[in-house]
Write a protein that holds these residues in place. Structure first.
Motif, PDB file in Angstrom:
ATOM      1  N   GLY A 297       0.831  -1.041  -0.038  1.00 54.50           N
ATOM      2  CA  GLY A 297       0.101   0.103   0.079  1.00 54.50           C
ATOM      3  C   GLY A 297       0.798   1.069   0.056  1.00 54.50           C
ATOM      4  O   GLY A 297       2.192   1.226   0.078  1.00 54.50           O
ATOM      5  N   THR A 298       0.203   2.328  -0.021  1.00 59.01           N
ATOM      6  CA  THR A 298       0.963   3.579  -0.229  1.00 59.01           C
ATOM      7  C   THR A 298       0.448   4.598   1.089  1.00 59.01           C
ATOM      8  O   THR A 298      -0.773   4.869   1.033  1.00 59.01           O
ATOM      9  N   LEU A 299       1.247   4.964   1.894  1.00 56.86           N
ATOM     10  CA  LEU A 299       0.987   6.131   2.757  1.00 56.86           C
ATOM     11  C   LEU A 299       1.738   7.024   2.459  1.00 56.86           C
ATOM     12  O   LEU A 299       3.008   7.226   3.280  1.00 56.86           O
ATOM     13  N   ILE A 300       1.266   8.182   1.906  1.00 60.11           N
ATOM     14  CA  ILE A 300       2.304   9.364   1.566  1.00 60.11           C
ATOM     15  C   ILE A 300       2.707  10.016   2.989  1.00 60.11           C
ATOM     16  O   ILE A 300       3.631  10.362   2.983  1.00 60.11           O
ATOM     17  N   SER A 301       1.778   9.966   3.863  1.00 62.32           N
ATOM     18  CA  SER A 301       2.163  10.939   5.127  1.00 62.32           C
ATOM     19  C   SER A 301       3.284  10.186   5.803  1.00 62.32           C
ATOM     20  O   SER A 301       4.202  11.014   6.268  1.00 62.32           O
ATOM     21  N   SER A 302       3.693   8.688   5.484  1.00 66.24           N
ATOM     22  CA  SER A 302       4.922   8.108   6.134  1.00 66.24           C
ATOM     23  C   SER A 302       6.087   9.108   5.492  1.00 66.24           C
ATOM     24  O   SER A 302       7.139   9.347   6.582  1.00 66.24           O
ATOM     25  N   ALA A 303       6.319   9.294   4.359  1.00 65.60           N
ATOM     26  CA  ALA A 303       7.622  10.027   3.737  1.00 65.60           C
ATOM     27  C   ALA A 303       7.390  11.345   4.268  1.00 65.60           C
ATOM     28  O   ALA A 303       8.596  11.889   4.361  1.00 65.60           O
ATOM     29  N   PHE A 304       6.393  11.962   4.508  1.00 62.25           N
ATOM     30  CA  PHE A 304       6.462  13.388   4.795  1.00 62.25           C
ATOM     31  C   PHE A 304       6.567  13.532   6.156  1.00 62.25           C
ATOM     32  O   PHE A 304       7.682  14.606   6.462  1.00 62.25           O
ATOM     33  N   LYS A 305       6.432  12.639   6.870  1.00 63.85           N
ATOM     34  CA  LYS A 305       6.775  12.698   8.387  1.00 63.85           C
ATOM     35  C   LYS A 305       8.653  12.364   8.441  1.00 63.85           C
ATOM     36  O   LYS A 305       9.222  13.232   9.228  1.00 63.85           O
ATOM     37  N   LEU A 306       8.888  11.593   7.688  1.00 67.71           N
ATOM     38  CA  LEU A 306      10.462  11.279   7.781  1.00 67.71           C
ATOM     39  C   LEU A 306      11.035  12.563   7.294  1.00 67.71           C
ATOM     40  O   LEU A 306      12.011  12.881   7.723  1.00 67.71           O
ATOM     41  N   CYS A 307      10.658  13.054   6.262  1.00 68.46           N
ATOM     42  CA  CYS A 307      11.045  14.340   5.689  1.00 68.46           C
ATOM     43  C   CYS A 307      11.163  15.588   6.551  1.00 68.46           C
ATOM     44  O   CYS A 307      12.037  16.051   6.865  1.00 68.46           O
TER      45      CYS A 307
END
Lengths: 372, 505
Positions: free
Chosen positions: A261-271
Motif C-alpha cells: 500500500g501507499t501512505l504518503i504521510s509516512s514519507a512526509f513525516k520522515l522528511c
C-alpha cells in the motif's frame, strides 16, 4: 541591426517548439537535451525538420567506406580519425544530425539553463557556510619561478634603471636583477556560501513500474545538475516509501521495488524529521521533491499529508515540488488533492504531471522555472 | 541589393593581403585560370551565417536557413566542427577566411580556393551557371519577402516548403544546354518580353516561360491542362514527357497562381545553380586539394609550418569507414591520373600487357600528366571521372570496400572488397547525383488529368513514408491525384495519392 538569419533562426526554434506552423510538427525530429552516454560523453541531438523528398530507403542502400577490415566486420560506431572538415560547398546538408561531445557538468547545466530558459535561483537566508579559498591576487618579492610576474618584474627593473640613470631611450634594454623580481602570491579569502539540501521522496509501491522510476531518475539527474550549478555545496537525501518510509542511499533509491500500500504521510513525516534534525531552515535552502503516481491509501492519510505539508514542511522549504508520474494503475488523485488546495499558481508548492519521457523537460521547467 | 554591410566581413589587408598576392602568383604560374577572387575575413558567427545560406549573404526568408545556422553554431560551440573555407561560384569569386584561423590555415584555404575558382571557370558542367548569382539570390529574397508581406508569411512559407520537397527532382542534362538551344530560348524570351510589355523585368527566367505557357492555355486556368487539348499545339508538353525536370514541368502545366509560379521559378533557378557542385563534388574537392597540396608543399610553405600543414591536411583527407571522403578520393585520383599519364600507363598497349613485371616498371616518360589532369577537370563530372579513371590498382590502394546492413546483427557490415562491385556501387551512388531517378510520364494519366511519375528502379526501393509525404506536396501543387510507378520488393506497383492518402492502385 541583426542579420536576417536571426529571424529565420527564431522562426525555426518556434516551429521546433510547436508554437507555429503546426503542420510541420510531424517532421520535427525532437531532441534538445544532451543524453548522457555513461562514459563522460553526451549525445546532443540536433533538432531538425525534415523536408519530405523522394529518397531511397536506408537499409538496402548501404554504402562505401575506406579502411581495414574483412567482409563481415562492422563499420558502425567507429568515427573516422579526425573529423571531416566543415565543407565549403553549399547545397547539401543532409547527414547525421547528432553530435557526440565531452561536456563537463557545468557546461551541461548551462545548456540546460539556456534551453529551458531557467532563471537563476534567488537563495534565501544568510550566507552561512564558510569556505576558504586561496586567490592569487597580490604580488610578493619572493616566490617560485613558476609564479614569476614578468610584466611587474620588468617594470621594477625599468623604474630602477631610470632612477639610476642607466636607462637609455635610444637603446631600451632592460635587464632585471634579482631584487626586481616580483611574484604572484596568494591571499586567503573567506567566503560565505549558500547551502542547499534536496530531499527526494519517491513512492515505490507496486504501481510504480520501471518506466516510472526511469522518469524519476532522469528528472532528478537534471534537477541535481541545475541545483548544483546554483549552489556550491549541496546535500542530497533520498527517501522511499510505500506504507512506511525509510531513508536510503542513491542506488537503492532508484533500484528498489517494493509492493503494498501507499501512505504518503509516512514519507512526509520522515522528511519533516530530517529537516528538523539536520537542517536549520534559516541557514539552508531546502528543496523537498516528491514523486508518485498519485495513489494514496485513504483520504484520511491525504488529510494528514496536507497537514504536515502546511504546518511543517512548507514553512521551512524554499519550495515544495510534487511530480506525478503517469502509470496505468495510479489514480492520480493526490495531484487533484494538492491542486485543489494550492492551485497552480502557488509560490510554495509546484505541481507537475509527467506523462512520459518526453514530458520530463517541461516538468523540469515547471519545477525550476520560478527561480526559487 | 548587396548586404555585406549586415555581415561583419571585411576585405583582407596587411599580411594576409601579401600572402594572397604571393599565392595568387603561384596559382597563375601553375597555369590555373580563374575569375578574380575576392577574399573577405569574417568571424565564426558570420561564416556560420554564410554557410547556412549556401555561401550567400542574402537569401529569401525561410526557417531552413535558421535550422542550418542552428546546427552549425552548435557544432562550432561544442568544438566539433569548424568551417574552413567557403568559396562562391560567381564572378568575381567570393571566398571567406575565418578570422580566428592560423596563418598556415589561411594559406591552405587560399590555395584551395584558387583550385575551386579555376574549376568553376573551366569545368564544362559549370558553363551555364549564372555568375551574378549574388545579385540574383538577393533579388529572389526581395521578391519573396514582398510576397510574404502581401499574402502572409505562413502561406508563402508553406508553399516554399512544398517546392523544397521537389528540389531534388532535377535533370542534370539541363546544365548542358547547347548553344543552339540557348540561342533559341533567348530569342523566344525576347519575343515574349515584347508581348508582355509593361511588366517589370525582375521575374525569373522560369516565370517568363510559365507565362508563355499560360498564354496558350487561357481558357480556364483552374482546370489542369491536359496534353490532349487542342490549344496545346506546337509546343505541346510531349517534349516534356519523360522529363526529369519536374519543377519545370509543374511550372509549365500545374494550375499555379502567378506568385506561386514565380517562387517556384526562383527556387528552381537556385536549385539548378547548385546542381553543378553536386555532380562534381569529388572532382572539385580533389582538384582544389591537389592544388593546395601542390602550392603549399612546393612553394608557399615555410619550414616552421610543416607540422601544422601536415596535421590540417591529414584531417581533411581522413578516411572514414562509413563514407567516402570526396577530398581523399578526388586528390588521389587526380594524382593517380597524373602519374599514369606521366609514365605512359594508359592506352591499348599498357592495358593489353599481361606481363606484371613489365607493367610495374612501365615508364615511357611521356610526361603528359599535368596536361591530362587539366583536360580532365574541364570535361568530366564525378560519374565519368570515376567511370574512366577508377582502376583496380587504385581501388586496392585506397582500401575501399562496400558495406551493407545486416538484418541479423542489426548493424552495417563490410560486404565486399571486389573491385567491380565497389565501382558499380560507387557509380550508382553518383547516378543522378545520388537521388532517385524520377520522371514525368504523363500529365493526363488515365485521361483524368492526373500526374504520373515513374521511378526508374536501380536496385534500391524508395522510402515509402517519405514518398507519401512528397506526393502530398506535389498534389498540393498539381491539384489532381498524383501517381507514382515504382518497384517495391521486386514488384511493379503504382501508388496513387488522391488527396487523402497514398495507396497502391
Amino acid at each position: 541591426m541583426d542579420h536576417p538569419i536571426k529571424r529565420d533562426h527564431s522562426r525555426f526554434r518556434k516551429i521546433v517548439k510547436g508554437r507555429i506552423r503546426d503542420n510541420l510538427r510531424k517532421y520535427v525530429s525532437a531532441g534538445e537535451m544532451p543524453v548522457p552516454k555513461g562514459d563522460g560523453t553526451f549525445k546532443i541531438p540536433m533538432p531538425s525538420i525534415d523536408i519530405p523528398r523522394f529518397k531511397f530507403g536506408d537499409r538496402q542502400q548501404g554504402g562505401q567506406g575506406q579502411g581495414d577490415g574483412q567482409p563481415g566486420d562492422p563499420v558502425d560506431g567507429q568515427q573516422g580519425e579526425g573529423g571531416e572538415p566543415g565543407q565549403g560547398e553549399a547545397g547539401e546538408g543532409e547527414g547525421n544530425k547528432e553530435l557526440e561531445v565531452d561536456l563537463s557538468l557545468d557546461e551541461l547545466a548551462s545548456i540546460l539553463g539556456e534551453e529551458l530558459e531557467l532563471p537563476n535561483i534567488e537563495p534565501k537566508g544568510k550566507k552561512t557556510l564558510e569556505s576558504t579559498t586561496d586567490k592569487y591576487s597580490s604580488i610578493g618579492t619572493v616566490g617560485p619561478d613558476a609564479l614569476k610576474h614578468y610584466k611587474r618584474s620588468y617594470k621594477e627593473a625599468l623604474k630602477r634603471q631610470i632612477a639610476l640613470g642607466t636607462y637609455d631611450p635610444n637603446n631600451p634594454t632592460i635587464i632585471p636583477v634579482k631584487a626586481d623580481m616580483r611574484y604572484r602570491s596568494s591571499n586567503t579569502v573567506v567566503e560565505f556560501e549558500n547551502s542547499a539540501v534536496v530531499i527526494y521522496m519517491m513512492d515505490v509501491s507496486g504501481s510504480m513500474g520501471d518506466e516510472q522510476k526511469e522518469i524519476v531518475r532522469t528528472e532528478s539527474f537534471w534537477i541535481n545538475l541545475w541545483l548544483k550549478s546554483q549552489y556550491k555545496d549541496i546535500e542530497i537525501r533520498y527517501i522511499i516509501h510505500d506504507a512506511t518510509a525509510k531513508e536510503v542511499d542513491e542506488t537503492t533509491f532508484f533500484r528498489t521495488r517494493e509492493s503494498g500500500g501507499t501512505l504518503i504521510s509516512s514519507a512526509f513525516k520522515l522528511c519533516r524529521d530530517i529537516i528538523n534534525s539536520d537542517y536549520n531552515s534559516s541557514e539552508w535552502n531546502i528543496y523537498p521533491f516528491h514523486f508518485s503516481d498519485g495513489d494514496n491509501w485513504s483520504t484520511d492519510d491525504t488529510k494528514l499529508c496536507l497537514d504536515i505539508l502546511d504546518n511543517e514542511i512548507i514553512p521551512q522549504s524554499n519550495v515544495f515540488c510534487y511530480g506525478q508520474v503517469e502509470s496505468r494503475y495510479g489514480s492520480g488523485q493526490f495531484y487533484k488533492d494538492l491542486n485543489s488546495k494550492y492551485g497552480e499558481k502557488s509560490d510554495e508548492v509546484i505541481l507537475s504531471k509527467i506523462k512520459n519521457k518526453d514530458a520530463i523537460l517541461d516538468s523540469i521547467k515547471d519545477f525550476l522555472g520560478k527561480g526559487k | 541589393m548587396r548586404s555585406f554591410d549586415l555581415l561583419r566581413s571585411k576585405p583582407i589587408s596587411g599580411e594576409l593581403l601579401k600572402l594572397k598576392e604571393e599565392i595568387h602568383q603561384y596559382a597563375i604560374d601553375y597555369g590555373l585560370d580563374f575569375y578574380p577572387v575576392v577574399f573577405e575575413v569574417v568571424d565564426y558567427d558570420t561564416i556560420n551565417i554564410l554557410a547556412a545560406q549556401g555561401g550567400f549573404p542574402s537569401r529569401y526568408p525561410h526557417w531552413r536557413f535558421g535550422m542550418e545556422y542552428d546546427q552549425l553554431s552548435k557544432g562550432y560551440r561544442y568544438g566539433l566542427q569548424k568551417i574552413y573555407e567557403m568559396v562562391i561560384n560567381t564572378n568575381p569569386c567570393y571566398a571567406y577566411l575565418l578570422k580566428a584561423n592560423h596563418l598556415v590555415d589561411q594559406k591552405i584555404v587560399m590555395s584551395h580556393v584558387y583550385g575551386h575558382a579555376d574549376f568553376f571557370k573551366h569545368n564544362a558542367w559549370f558553363r551555364n551557371t549564372d555568375r551574378n548569382m549574388m545579385d540574383v539570390m538577393a533579388n529572389h529574397g526581395t521578391k519573396i519577402r514582398r510576397y510574404m508581406e502581401k499574402y502572409g508569411q505562413d502561406k508563402v512559407e508553406e508553399f516554399i516548403d512544398k517546392v523544397l520537397s521537389l528540389e531534388n527532382l532535377m535533370d542534370a542534362n539541363v546544365l548542358f544546354e547547347t548553344s543552339e538551344i540557348k540561342r533559341k530560348r533567348e530569342e523566344k524570351l525576347v519575343a515574349l518580353e515584347e508581348e508582355v510589355a509593361g511588366q517589370t523585368d525582375d521575374r525569373s527566367q522560369a516565370l517568363k516561360s510559365f507565362m508563355r505557357a499560360k498564354k496558350r492555355n487561357d481558357v480556364d486556368p483552374s482546370l489542369p491542362p491536359s496534353p490532349d487539348e487542342e490549344n496545346f499545339d506546337q509546343m505541346a508538353p510531349h517534349e516534356d514527357i519523360g522529363s526529369r525536370d519536374i519543377m519545370r514541368y509543374l511550372l509549365e502545366y500545374a494550375p499555379l497562381k502567378e506568385w506561386e509560379a514565380d517562387i517556384l521559378g526562383c527556387l528552381r533557378d537556385e536549385a539548378y545553380y547548385f546542381l553543378p557542385q553536386r555532380v562534381t563534388k569529388i572532382m572539385n574537392e580533389g582538384w582544389a586539394s591537389y592544388w593546395h597540396s601542390k602550392i603549399m608543399t612546393k612553394k608557399a610553405l615555410r619550414s616552421s609550418e610543416i607540422i601544422d600543414f601536415a596535421d590540417k591536411h591529414a584531417g581533411v583527407m581522413a578516411m572514414s569507414k562509413q563514407n567516402i571522403n570526396p577530398y581523399k578520393i578526388g586528390i588521389e585520383l587526380m594524382r593517380d591520373i597524373e602519374y599514369r599519364w606521366n609514365s605512359g600507363r594508359f592506352g591499348k598497349e599498357y592495358v593489353d600487357c599481361n606481363d606484371m613485371v613489365e607493367k610495374s616498371h612501365w615508364d615511357l616518360d611521356s610526361g603528359l600528366g599535368r596536361e591530362k589532369i587539366f583536360e580532365v577537370r574541364r570535361t568530366h563530372n564525378d560519374i565519368t571521372f570515376i567511370d574512366e579513371f577508377f582502376t583496380e590498382e587504385f581501388c586496392n590502394r585506397m582500401q575501399l570496400f562496400t558495406y551493407k546492413y545486416n538484418p541479423r546483427t542489426g548493424r552495417n557490415e563490410i560486404e565486399s572488397r571486389d573491385f567491380l562491385t565497389i565501382k558499380q556501387k560507387l557509380l550508382s551512388s553518383l547516378t543522378n547525383f545520388g537521388q532517385p531517378l524520377i520522371e514525368v510520364e504523363s500529365g493526363n494519366y488515365a485521361n483524368r488529368g492526373e500526374l504520373l511519375l515513374r521511378h526508374t528502379h536501380q536496385g534500391v526501393d524508395l522510402d515509402l513514408a517519405y514518398a507519401a509525404d512528397t506526393m502530398k506536396n506535389i498534389y498540393a501543387i498539381w491539384k489532381r491525384p498524383v501517381n507514382m510507378a515504382t518497384k517495391q520488393d521486386g514488384n511493379e506497383i503504382v501508388y496513387c495519392f488522391n488527396g487523402k492518402e497514398m495507396k497502391p492502385v
